[in-house]
Motif scaffolding. Structure first.
Motif, PDB file in Angstrom:
ATOM      1  N   TYR A 237      -0.779   3.655  -6.396  1.00  0.00           N
ATOM      2  CA  TYR A 237      -1.150   3.309  -7.768  1.00  0.00           C
ATOM      3  C   TYR A 237      -2.550   2.739  -7.912  1.00  0.00           C
ATOM      4  O   TYR A 237      -3.204   2.970  -8.908  1.00  0.00           O
ATOM      5  N   PHE A 238      -3.013   1.978  -6.943  1.00  0.00           N
ATOM      6  CA  PHE A 238      -4.322   1.360  -7.073  1.00  0.00           C
ATOM      7  C   PHE A 238      -5.435   2.224  -6.486  1.00  0.00           C
ATOM      8  O   PHE A 238      -6.550   2.212  -6.962  1.00  0.00           O
ATOM      9  N   SER A 239      -5.121   2.956  -5.407  1.00  0.00           N
ATOM     10  CA  SER A 239      -6.153   3.787  -4.786  1.00  0.00           C
ATOM     11  C   SER A 239      -6.065   5.238  -5.218  1.00  0.00           C
ATOM     12  O   SER A 239      -6.924   6.034  -4.881  1.00  0.00           O
ATOM     13  N   GLY A 240      -4.996   5.590  -5.902  1.00  0.00           N
ATOM     14  CA  GLY A 240      -4.888   6.926  -6.468  1.00  0.00           C
ATOM     15  C   GLY A 240      -4.508   8.025  -5.492  1.00  0.00           C
ATOM     16  O   GLY A 240      -4.705   9.201  -5.777  1.00  0.00           O
ATOM     17  N   TYR A 241      -3.942   7.666  -4.351  1.00  0.00           N
ATOM     18  CA  TYR A 241      -3.519   8.694  -3.404  1.00  0.00           C
ATOM     19  C   TYR A 241      -2.219   9.330  -3.876  1.00  0.00           C
ATOM     20  O   TYR A 241      -1.350   8.666  -4.441  1.00  0.00           O
ATOM     21  N   LYS A 242      -2.089  10.615  -3.615  1.00  0.00           N
ATOM     22  CA  LYS A 242      -0.836  11.305  -3.886  1.00  0.00           C
ATOM     23  C   LYS A 242       0.173  10.856  -2.828  1.00  0.00           C
ATOM     24  O   LYS A 242      -0.187  10.376  -1.769  1.00  0.00           O
TER      25      LYS A 242
END
Length: 173
Positions: A127-132
């Protein structure tokens, strides 16, 4: 890097520096771009200093994100009441909205710290780093099913301790 190889450290810093900065901005808020620079620098120093003690129980990237997360939390605690941490806005209504968002972010991060370390990592990366989810699985060296389960359990726990509007705003739940 754990053996003091400076080239390995430079490689990791160059490879992950942008993502570390992006994560710091997401945690601190977009109005704290320069503070995020400081957090990344402090985090890189911590990474270098703690590298000899690193245990191969997960990915280096996951380990580094834990350090960025903890450095952001230290920064927020240190400056939460300092005027220099607040931006200067001409419109008081905007300032109130920004402060409310920062307070919500602080509350969310405090609640995330109540999760298990693995759940914290998964939530932070997703959620914070945007990784799938698949990328989080690779970073944490877990199966996709195990990562999915971590995220689901973390979200369920957060649902019991956070107001619904915060979940919707930050975790899109």
């Amino acid at each position: 890097m754990a053996k003091g190889d400076k080239e390995s450290f430079r490689f990791i810093a160059n490879a992950l520096g942008y993502k570390m900065h992006r994560t710091a901005i997401k945690i601190l808020g977009s109005s704290h771009f320069e503070d995020a620079d400081d957090v990344v620098q402090i985090s890189l120093i911590k990474v270098w200093q703690t590298a000899p003690r690193w245990k191969n129980k997960g990915s280096v990237e996951g380990y580094i994100y834990k350090i960025v997360f903890s450095t952001c939390m230290d920064f927020i605690r240190k400056y939460k009441n300092a005027e220099e941490f607040k931006d200067n806005y001409f419109n008081l209504e905007i300032l109130d909205n920004i402060n409310n968002t920062n307070e919500l972010r602080k509350m969310l991060l405090k609640k995330i710290q109540k999760l298990s370390k693995e759940q914290q990592e998964a939530i932070l990366l997703h959620y914070f780093s945007g990784y799938k989810q698949k990328e989080v699985s690779n970073i944490l060296k877990k199966s996709e099913k195990a990562t999915e389960s971590l995220i689901i359990r973390a979200r369920k726990k957060l649902k019991t301790i956070l107001p619904k509007d915060i979940l919707e705003e930050f975790l899109h739940v």
